[in-house]
Design a protein around this motif. Sequence first.
Motif, PDB file in Angstrom:
ATOM      1  N   GLN A 126      53.052  79.598  -4.922  1.00  0.00           N
ATOM      2  CA  GLN A 126      53.099  78.535  -5.934  1.00  0.00           C
ATOM      3  C   GLN A 126      54.220  78.731  -6.954  1.00  0.00           C
ATOM      4  OE1 GLN A 126      49.230  78.722  -7.693  1.00  0.00           O
ATOM      5  NE2 GLN A 126      48.151  78.062  -5.838  1.00  0.00           N
ATOM      6  N   VAL A 127      54.889  79.880  -6.883  1.00  0.00           N
ATOM      7  CA  VAL A 127      55.925  80.207  -7.869  1.00  0.00           C
ATOM      8  C   VAL A 127      57.292  79.729  -7.389  1.00  0.00           C
ATOM      9  CG1 VAL A 127      57.095  82.070  -9.118  1.00  0.00           C
ATOM     10  CG2 VAL A 127      54.631  82.224  -8.651  1.00  0.00           C
ATOM     11  N   LYS A 128      58.004  79.049  -8.260  1.00  0.00           N
ATOM     12  CA  LYS A 128      59.375  78.621  -7.964  1.00  0.00           C
ATOM     13  C   LYS A 128      60.357  79.493  -8.738  1.00  0.00           C
ATOM     14  CE  LYS A 128      58.451  74.501  -9.407  1.00  0.00           C
ATOM     15  NZ  LYS A 128      58.568  73.057  -9.790  1.00  0.00           N
ATOM     16  N   ALA A 129      61.562  79.605  -8.196  1.00  0.00           N
ATOM     17  CA  ALA A 129      62.588  80.397  -8.872  1.00  0.00           C
ATOM     18  C   ALA A 129      62.841  79.856 -10.279  1.00  0.00           C
ATOM     19  CB  ALA A 129      63.875  80.391  -8.059  1.00  0.00           C
ATOM     20  N   SER A 130      62.787  78.536 -10.430  1.00  0.00           N
ATOM     21  CA  SER A 130      63.021  77.931 -11.744  1.00  0.00           C
ATOM     22  C   SER A 130      61.944  78.333 -12.743  1.00  0.00           C
ATOM     23  CB  SER A 130      63.086  76.410 -11.616  1.00  0.00           C
ATOM     24  OG  SER A 130      61.883  75.893 -11.060  1.00  0.00           O
ATOM     25  N   GLY A 137      64.422  82.946 -19.692  1.00  0.00           N
ATOM     26  CA  GLY A 137      65.579  82.384 -20.375  1.00  0.00           C
ATOM     27  C   GLY A 137      66.909  82.707 -19.721  1.00  0.00           C
ATOM     28  N   MET A 138      66.952  82.651 -18.403  1.00  0.00           N
ATOM     29  CA  MET A 138      68.189  82.945 -17.674  1.00  0.00           C
ATOM     30  C   MET A 138      68.542  81.813 -16.721  1.00  0.00           C
ATOM     31  SD  MET A 138      68.056  87.014 -16.702  1.00  0.00           S
ATOM     32  CE  MET A 138      67.986  88.278 -17.962  1.00  0.00           C
ATOM     33  N   LYS A 139      69.776  81.856 -16.239  1.00  0.00           N
ATOM     34  CA  LYS A 139      70.267  80.908 -15.243  1.00  0.00           C
ATOM     35  C   LYS A 139      70.419  81.620 -13.904  1.00  0.00           C
ATOM     36  CE  LYS A 139      72.932  78.328 -18.709  1.00  0.00           C
ATOM     37  NZ  LYS A 139      74.298  77.895 -19.131  1.00  0.00           N
ATOM     38  N   PRO A 140      70.495  80.866 -12.798  1.00  0.00           N
ATOM     39  CA  PRO A 140      70.711  81.514 -11.504  1.00  0.00           C
ATOM     40  C   PRO A 140      71.940  82.422 -11.549  1.00  0.00           C
ATOM     41  CG  PRO A 140      70.160  79.217 -11.182  1.00  0.00           C
ATOM     42  CD  PRO A 140      70.336  79.400 -12.664  1.00  0.00           C
ATOM     43  N   GLY A 141      71.789  83.625 -11.009  1.00  0.00           N
ATOM     44  CA  GLY A 141      72.896  84.571 -10.959  1.00  0.00           C
ATOM     45  C   GLY A 141      72.937  85.564 -12.103  1.00  0.00           C
ATOM     46  N   GLU A 142      72.124  85.358 -13.151  1.00  0.00           N
ATOM     47  CA  GLU A 142      72.193  86.233 -14.322  1.00  0.00           C
ATOM     48  C   GLU A 142      71.255  87.439 -14.240  1.00  0.00           C
ATOM     49  OE1 GLU A 142      73.595  83.085 -17.802  1.00  0.00           O
ATOM     50  OE2 GLU A 142      71.475  83.692 -17.687  1.00  0.00           O
ATOM     51  N   LEU A 143      70.178  87.337 -13.487  1.00  0.00           N
ATOM     52  CA  LEU A 143      69.224  88.438 -13.394  1.00  0.00           C
ATOM     53  C   LEU A 143      69.875  89.636 -12.701  1.00  0.00           C
ATOM     54  CD1 LEU A 143      66.263  89.401 -13.806  1.00  0.00           C
ATOM     55  CD2 LEU A 143      65.789  88.511 -11.503  1.00  0.00           C
ATOM     56  N   ASP A 144      69.658  90.823 -13.256  1.00  0.00           N
ATOM     57  CA  ASP A 144      70.298  92.017 -12.697  1.00  0.00           C
ATOM     58  C   ASP A 144      69.623  92.506 -11.426  1.00  0.00           C
ATOM     59  OD1 ASP A 144      72.288  92.508 -14.826  1.00  0.00           O
ATOM     60  OD2 ASP A 144      70.511  92.795 -16.080  1.00  0.00           O
ATOM     61  N   LEU A 145      68.287  92.512 -11.413  1.00  0.00           N
ATOM     62  CA  LEU A 145      67.585  93.074 -10.248  1.00  0.00           C
ATOM     63  C   LEU A 145      66.279  92.330 -10.022  1.00  0.00           C
ATOM     64  CD1 LEU A 145      67.357  96.843  -9.405  1.00  0.00           C
ATOM     65  CD2 LEU A 145      65.372  95.355  -9.063  1.00  0.00           C
ATOM     66  N   ILE A 189      64.646  84.789  -3.844  1.00  0.00           N
ATOM     67  CA  ILE A 189      65.985  85.363  -3.971  1.00  0.00           C
ATOM     68  C   ILE A 189      67.043  84.265  -3.924  1.00  0.00           C
ATOM     69  CG2 ILE A 189      67.742  86.765  -2.792  1.00  0.00           C
ATOM     70  CD1 ILE A 189      65.566  88.726  -2.034  1.00  0.00           C
ATOM     71  N   GLN A 190      66.878  83.342  -3.001  1.00  0.00           N
ATOM     72  CA  GLN A 190      67.864  82.272  -2.852  1.00  0.00           C
ATOM     73  C   GLN A 190      67.941  81.383  -4.091  1.00  0.00           C
ATOM     74  OE1 GLN A 190      70.081  82.022  -0.217  1.00  0.00           O
ATOM     75  NE2 GLN A 190      69.167  84.037   0.160  1.00  0.00           N
ATOM     76  N   GLY A 191      66.818  81.230  -4.791  1.00  0.00           N
ATOM     77  CA  GLY A 191      66.821  80.412  -5.999  1.00  0.00           C
ATOM     78  C   GLY A 191      67.294  81.162  -7.229  1.00  0.00           C
TER      79      GLY A 191
END
Length: 438
Positions: A126-130, A137-145, A189-191
């Motif tokens: 039920q969880v979406k990447a968004s 409070g981040m955008k795609p690509g900003e998370l470190d791990l 991961i893709q999101g």
Amino acid sequence: MGGDQSRIRRFPGIAHEFIEVAGRPLPTLTTRPFRIVIERDGKEEPMRPPDGKPPYRVPSMAEVAALPWNGFSVASTFSGCGGSSLGYRMAGFRVLWASEFIEAARNTYRANASPYTIVDPRDIRQVKASDILDAIGMKPGELDLFDGSPPCASFSTSGKREAGWGRVKKYSDTEQRTDDLFFEYARLIQGLRPKTFVAENVSGLVKGTAKGYFLEILQTLKRGYRVEAKLLDAQWLGVPQARQRLIFVGVREDLCFSPAFPKPLPFRYTVRDAIPWICGIGGIRESGFSGERMVSSNSPCPTIMAGGGNGMNTSQFGVEAETDISRFAIGEEWDKLKPGEQSDRFFQLVKPPLDGPCPTITASGGSGSIAGVVHPTEKRKFTIPELRRICGFPDDFVLTGTYQQQWERLGRAVPPVMMMHIAGAVRDGVLRRLPRGA
């Protein structure tokens, strides 16, 4: 202590006061640890083991909380009781978001989580990447791990694992299908497009008929990432337990770095290192990062063990009659087992060696059955405080629920000390090498 009935004596070279009570009543024994150091030329220095191996210790929860932030952030899925998350925290990461569907595991996670960690109770489907990005409070690509330990029972080599593939079946306190959850992790991961990811599963994923699943998972994870998978053993990463885990490390293609893994340590810790009071000779552990050594009472009972003076209510440990396996009438078989030997006749009862790592602690080992790892010198199962140490958890890590539930939490968890080394390798081998702002 002892009043004028006792007298203090100092022994040459040792900065500690001993109390002589020959011919007198023994003074009160307390659970409060005391400090032992060696004094040389008027200076104190910490005791060192003769073989040069550092003393076995796991930092307390307070020490972990006080560690400086390394600048990198983590989101975690299938977080269980928090073994992996605690390992990241030991390596200086901040765990901003964590997902755990099993209520009993989630209760333990929350009891030990950082105040800023958001704990999501939903089924991962039920969880979406968004949802994750909005929460932290981040955008795609900003998370470190991005971390994940999809349930591994479907790929364990014990039992008829293939019979459960594609089916809803009992898992911990729920019923769900578990063999497809790695693909849910890959979907996120893709999101999220994190810079790196670390995923964990049992070694059985690369054995026998499960290899097909492994190859499919690997190809899915490689979409936009450089990915490597290695079998790592906790006993070579600072944990006094032989515990193989398959570790996937991925690095986003545009960052142009290869995955990094920890190197094995040149030593292993033993059951005796983890719980040194096991032979009744006074347990010793360090206190803090200062190098001081601490001595506790010489009994494994949790009410008088090391750390017993930290104000915690020992009833929370759930050390009940269930810890005594002598009531299962296997005393004779236990007596016949040599250290490190396994009994096939009695459901693979295992007596750990004192001077080697403990065999793998399984999630079901705390049940009422007589299967699994038992205490090496007493006819019983391990207490939860003993198990914490064998599994690489702090003495003051809070576990909720019954004895069996607490055992299950530890048996399913990635040992925090093991994950600390993995996280450290990714931190130093990839994240710290990235250009600022990447």
